[in-house]
Design a protein around this motif. Structure first.
Motif, PDB file in Angstrom:
ATOM      1  N   ILE A  33      79.134 107.777  17.408  1.00 47.83           N
ATOM      2  CA  ILE A  33      78.990 106.968  16.937  1.00 47.83           C
ATOM      3  C   ILE A  33      80.106 107.347  15.909  1.00 47.83           C
ATOM      4  CG2 ILE A  33      77.448 104.822  15.801  1.00 47.83           C
ATOM      5  CD1 ILE A  33      75.179 106.140  17.461  1.00 47.83           C
ATOM      6  N   ASP A  34      81.466 106.810  15.534  1.00 47.57           N
ATOM      7  CA  ASP A  34      82.059 106.868  14.368  1.00 47.57           C
ATOM      8  C   ASP A  34      82.136 108.440  14.107  1.00 47.57           C
ATOM      9  OD1 ASP A  34      82.060 104.117  14.057  1.00 47.57           O
ATOM     10  OD2 ASP A  34      80.837 103.530  12.796  1.00 47.57           O
ATOM     11  N   GLU A  35      82.677 109.043  15.032  1.00 51.11           N
ATOM     12  CA  GLU A  35      82.925 110.639  15.129  1.00 51.11           C
ATOM     13  C   GLU A  35      81.893 111.041  14.635  1.00 51.11           C
ATOM     14  OE1 GLU A  35      86.238 111.118  12.003  1.00 51.11           O
ATOM     15  OE2 GLU A  35      87.280 109.532  13.178  1.00 51.11           O
ATOM     16  N   GLU A  48      66.302 104.101  17.218  1.00 47.37           N
ATOM     17  CA  GLU A  48      67.128 104.944  16.407  1.00 47.37           C
ATOM     18  C   GLU A  48      68.511 104.477  16.712  1.00 47.37           C
ATOM     19  OE1 GLU A  48      68.568 108.859  13.860  1.00 47.37           O
ATOM     20  OE2 GLU A  48      67.746 108.726  16.286  1.00 47.37           O
ATOM     21  N   PHE A  49      69.383 104.156  18.105  1.00 47.47           N
ATOM     22  CA  PHE A  49      70.412 104.098  18.757  1.00 47.47           C
ATOM     23  C   PHE A  49      70.722 102.747  18.310  1.00 47.47           C
ATOM     24  CE2 PHE A  49      73.366 102.243  21.628  1.00 47.47           C
ATOM     25  CZ  PHE A  49      74.152 102.587  21.391  1.00 47.47           C
ATOM     26  N   MET A  50      69.758 102.169  18.175  1.00 45.89           N
ATOM     27  CA  MET A  50      70.179 100.147  18.000  1.00 45.89           C
ATOM     28  C   MET A  50      70.516 100.285  16.559  1.00 45.89           C
ATOM     29  SD  MET A  50      70.409  99.217  20.886  1.00 45.89           S
ATOM     30  CE  MET A  50      70.407  97.532  20.838  1.00 45.89           C
ATOM     31  N   ASP A  51      70.153 100.910  16.301  1.00 49.26           N
ATOM     32  CA  ASP A  51      70.220 100.966  14.123  1.00 49.26           C
ATOM     33  C   ASP A  51      71.544 101.569  14.241  1.00 49.26           C
ATOM     34  OD1 ASP A  51      67.620  98.931  13.785  1.00 49.26           O
ATOM     35  OD2 ASP A  51      66.652 101.348  13.231  1.00 49.26           O
ATOM     36  N   LYS A  52      71.606 102.331  14.637  1.00 53.92           N
ATOM     37  CA  LYS A  52      73.357 103.112  14.091  1.00 53.92           C
ATOM     38  C   LYS A  52      73.895 102.145  14.691  1.00 53.92           C
ATOM     39  CE  LYS A  52      72.096 107.974  13.697  1.00 53.92           C
ATOM     40  NZ  LYS A  52      71.982 108.099  12.134  1.00 53.92           N
ATOM     41  N   ARG A 251      52.706  89.915  33.166  1.00 52.39           N
ATOM     42  CA  ARG A 251      51.502  90.387  33.962  1.00 52.39           C
ATOM     43  C   ARG A 251      50.788  89.478  35.229  1.00 52.39           C
ATOM     44  NH1 ARG A 251      52.561  92.954  28.891  1.00 52.39           N
ATOM     45  NH2 ARG A 251      52.510  95.261  29.420  1.00 52.39           N
ATOM     46  N   THR A 252      51.110  87.690  34.213  1.00 52.93           N
ATOM     47  CA  THR A 252      50.548  87.173  34.933  1.00 52.93           C
ATOM     48  C   THR A 252      50.944  86.387  36.063  1.00 52.93           C
ATOM     49  OG1 THR A 252      50.005  85.737  32.236  1.00 52.93           O
ATOM     50  CG2 THR A 252      50.038  84.360  35.029  1.00 52.93           C
ATOM     51  N   GLU A 253      52.175  87.130  36.434  1.00 46.52           N
ATOM     52  CA  GLU A 253      52.539  86.566  38.137  1.00 46.52           C
ATOM     53  C   GLU A 253      52.370  87.475  38.986  1.00 46.52           C
ATOM     54  OE1 GLU A 253      54.345  83.767  38.920  1.00 46.52           O
ATOM     55  OE2 GLU A 253      54.689  82.543  36.937  1.00 46.52           O
ATOM     56  N   PHE A 254      52.108  88.985  38.581  1.00 49.97           N
ATOM     57  CA  PHE A 254      51.819  89.942  39.642  1.00 49.97           C
ATOM     58  C   PHE A 254      50.658  90.751  38.603  1.00 49.97           C
ATOM     59  CE2 PHE A 254      56.367  88.821  39.227  1.00 49.97           C
ATOM     60  CZ  PHE A 254      56.631  88.669  40.784  1.00 49.97           C
ATOM     61  N   PRO A 255      50.138  91.092  38.831  1.00 53.33           N
ATOM     62  CA  PRO A 255      48.603  90.986  38.174  1.00 53.33           C
ATOM     63  C   PRO A 255      48.144  92.512  37.978  1.00 53.33           C
ATOM     64  CG  PRO A 255      47.611  89.639  39.262  1.00 53.33           C
ATOM     65  CD  PRO A 255      49.147  88.638  39.361  1.00 53.33           C
ATOM     66  N   ASP A 256      49.013  92.718  39.920  1.00 54.00           N
ATOM     67  CA  ASP A 256      47.704  94.301  40.859  1.00 54.00           C
ATOM     68  C   ASP A 256      49.465  94.980  40.519  1.00 54.00           C
ATOM     69  OD1 ASP A 256      46.004  93.074  41.307  1.00 54.00           O
ATOM     70  OD2 ASP A 256      46.926  92.320  43.563  1.00 54.00           O
ATOM     71  N   ALA A 257      51.180  94.517  39.669  1.00 52.99           N
ATOM     72  CA  ALA A 257      51.540  95.382  39.638  1.00 52.99           C
ATOM     73  C   ALA A 257      51.490  96.053  38.483  1.00 52.99           C
ATOM     74  CB  ALA A 257      52.738  95.061  39.742  1.00 52.99           C
ATOM     75  N   GLN A 258      51.916  97.813  38.235  1.00 56.56           N
ATOM     76  CA  GLN A 258      51.870  98.701  37.211  1.00 56.56           C
ATOM     77  C   GLN A 258      53.202  98.585  36.226  1.00 56.56           C
ATOM     78  OE1 GLN A 258      52.448 102.669  38.008  1.00 56.56           O
ATOM     79  NE2 GLN A 258      53.228 102.529  35.810  1.00 56.56           N
ATOM     80  N   ILE A 259      53.065  97.898  35.171  1.00 56.67           N
ATOM     81  CA  ILE A 259      54.207  97.233  34.337  1.00 56.67           C
ATOM     82  C   ILE A 259      54.909  98.176  33.304  1.00 56.67           C
ATOM     83  CG2 ILE A 259      55.123  95.124  33.444  1.00 56.67           C
ATOM     84  CD1 ILE A 259      54.086  93.421  34.889  1.00 56.67           C
ATOM     85  N   THR A 260      55.660  98.375  32.395  1.00 57.82           N
ATOM     86  CA  THR A 260      56.448  99.145  31.877  1.00 57.82           C
ATOM     87  C   THR A 260      57.477  98.615  30.731  1.00 57.82           C
ATOM     88  OG1 THR A 260      57.487 100.785  32.839  1.00 57.82           O
ATOM     89  CG2 THR A 260      55.265 101.753  32.702  1.00 57.82           C
ATOM     90  N   ILE A 261      57.455  98.182  29.719  1.00 59.68           N
ATOM     91  CA  ILE A 261      58.247  97.746  29.267  1.00 59.68           C
ATOM     92  C   ILE A 261      59.102  98.654  28.031  1.00 59.68           C
ATOM     93  CG2 ILE A 261      58.806  96.119  27.143  1.00 59.68           C
ATOM     94  CD1 ILE A 261      56.242  94.436  27.789  1.00 59.68           C
ATOM     95  N   ASN A 262      60.075  98.912  28.169  1.00 64.06           N
ATOM     96  CA  ASN A 262      61.172  99.786  27.248  1.00 64.06           C
ATOM     97  C   ASN A 262      62.291  99.583  26.278  1.00 64.06           C
ATOM     98  OD1 ASN A 262      59.109 102.175  28.076  1.00 64.06           O
ATOM     99  ND2 ASN A 262      59.463 101.690  29.488  1.00 64.06           N
ATOM    100  N   GLN A 263      62.304  99.780  25.140  1.00 65.33           N
ATOM    101  CA  GLN A 263      63.945 100.151  24.291  1.00 65.33           C
ATOM    102  C   GLN A 263      64.377 100.723  25.949  1.00 65.33           C
ATOM    103  OE1 GLN A 263      65.862  98.423  22.955  1.00 65.33           O
ATOM    104  NE2 GLN A 263      67.599  99.350  23.269  1.00 65.33           N
ATOM    105  N   THR A 264      65.516  99.991  26.651  1.00 64.19           N
ATOM    106  CA  THR A 264      67.076 101.100  27.311  1.00 64.19           C
ATOM    107  C   THR A 264      67.640 102.172  26.061  1.00 64.19           C
ATOM    108  OG1 THR A 264      68.092 100.557  28.688  1.00 64.19           O
ATOM    109  CG2 THR A 264      68.557  99.517  26.979  1.00 64.19           C
ATOM    110  N   SER A 265      68.062 102.478  27.232  1.00 63.32           N
ATOM    111  CA  SER A 265      69.160 104.076  26.827  1.00 63.32           C
ATOM    112  C   SER A 265      70.061 103.534  26.510  1.00 63.32           C
ATOM    113  CB  SER A 265      69.407 104.834  28.085  1.00 63.32           C
ATOM    114  OG  SER A 265      70.426 103.830  29.083  1.00 63.32           O
ATOM    115  N   PRO A 266      70.456 104.535  25.578  1.00 65.01           N
ATOM    116  CA  PRO A 266      71.538 103.805  24.316  1.00 65.01           C
ATOM    117  C   PRO A 266      73.754 103.540  25.495  1.00 65.01           C
ATOM    118  CG  PRO A 266      71.288 105.697  23.203  1.00 65.01           C
ATOM    119  CD  PRO A 266      70.005 105.363  24.433  1.00 65.01           C
ATOM    120  N   THR A 267      73.024 104.618  26.660  1.00 65.68           N
ATOM    121  CA  THR A 267      74.631 104.525  27.022  1.00 65.68           C
ATOM    122  C   THR A 267      74.027 102.892  28.034  1.00 65.68           C
ATOM    123  OG1 THR A 267      73.918 106.200  28.233  1.00 65.68           O
ATOM    124  CG2 THR A 267      75.456 104.388  30.027  1.00 65.68           C
TER     125      THR A 267
END
Length: 284
Positions: A33-35, A48-52, A251-267
């Motif tokens: 990021i900027d050298e 942090e990457f999103m801010d930078k 979660r409403t559509e798939f109540p039996d599924a394991q669901i995770t929510i995350n910020q994706t990677s910098p790549t």
């Protein structure tokens, strides 16, 4: 008894708890990021990457881990036990040279103590394979059994992407400036499906309604899975509130599924820009 060591790269969306539970070694990609150079997940976090990136003068650049980095990682893990075998699972070669670097490093070692796997995916879809491998290793499975199950997980995984702005794709050279200009003027958004490691654009539409309609079609496909959905991974690029709102729908559509929510990677964020979604799901 063979001891299996599990390796992946930093484009796999994993929690610290998951990494610890399955003793996963994560090889970081490099972000410039900027050298200033950072190691993804080492001295640069996802949020942090999103801010930078927002404050950067130029679009950040990502690069694969070097062959030497993989070689050093493999040497360290193999030295722990003479009966150690490494299973190294990485993002699709269609998006990065990471898999190829890992394979070249593995070829430097005698024998067949390292198995390098092309996941054909990225993000949480890649993590599905890594986590399943970790579970099997902890349960005492053999190398052959783990590799076979990873292939089954890949076959049962789907990954869909939505991109809200074409700016980063144009700046990164993946789209022409003319296409980017037209897209920006028309507020064009993209919906895509990752198939065999390649990103296939399925939808081009104007505004948020286009993205909403595309994701609704993806949900229809998910409901059509014969045996249901086991896991869902929703990743986002700098839109946590929108992700949580969409997560409630899932979660409403798939109540039996394991669901995770995350910020994706910098790549991924580097190429998609702010506002992107990555919807991964694992069919039963």
């Amino acid at each position: 008894m063979t001891k299996i060591q599990l390796v992946t790269d930093s484009t796999a969306i994993l929690s610290d708890a998951e990494i610890a539970e399955y003793a996963i070694t994560v090889v970081p990609l490099t972000i410039v990021i900027d050298e200033t150079t950072y190691q993804d997940g080492v001295n640069l976090g996802r949020e942090e990457f999103m801010d930078k990136m927002a404050a950067a003068k130029n679009l950040p650049k990502t690069s694969t881990p070097s062959i030497g980095t993989f070689q050093e990682t493999y040497e360290r893990l193999l030295a722990e036990d003479d009966d150690t075998h490494i299973i190294s699972i990485h993002l699709t070669p269609g998006l990065s040279g990471t898999y190829n670097a890992a394979q070249q490093a593995a070829n430097m070692f005698d024998g067949d103590r390292i198995t390098v796997i092309d996941s054909a995916f990225i993000d949480r879809s890649l993590s599905f394979q890594v986590l399943h491998a970790g579970q099997l290793i902890n349960a005492g499975a053999s190398v052959a059994e783990v590799v076979a199950e990873i292939a089954k997980t890949e076959a049962n995984t789907e990954l869909y992407l939505t991109v809200a702005s074409l700016d980063n794709l144009v700046s990164g050279g993946r789209l022409s400036k003319t296409v980017g200009l037209i897209g920006g003027l028309l507020n064009i958004r993209i919906g895509a499906h990752v198939v065999n490691g390649d990103i296939q654009v399925e939808n081009k539409g104007r505004g948020a309604k286009s993205t909403k309609a595309y994701l609704a079609k993806v949900i229809e496909k998910m409901h059509a899975a014969p045996n249901g959905i086991e896991q869902i991974g929703l990743s986002h690029a700098g839109i946590p509130d929108a992700a949580q709102a969409f997560g409630e729908i899932l979660r409403t559509e798939f109540p039996d599924a394991q669901i995770t929510i995350n910020q994706t990677s910098p790549t991924i964020s580097t190429h998609t820009g702010v506002g992107a979604f990555g919807l991964s799901y694992l069919k039963k």
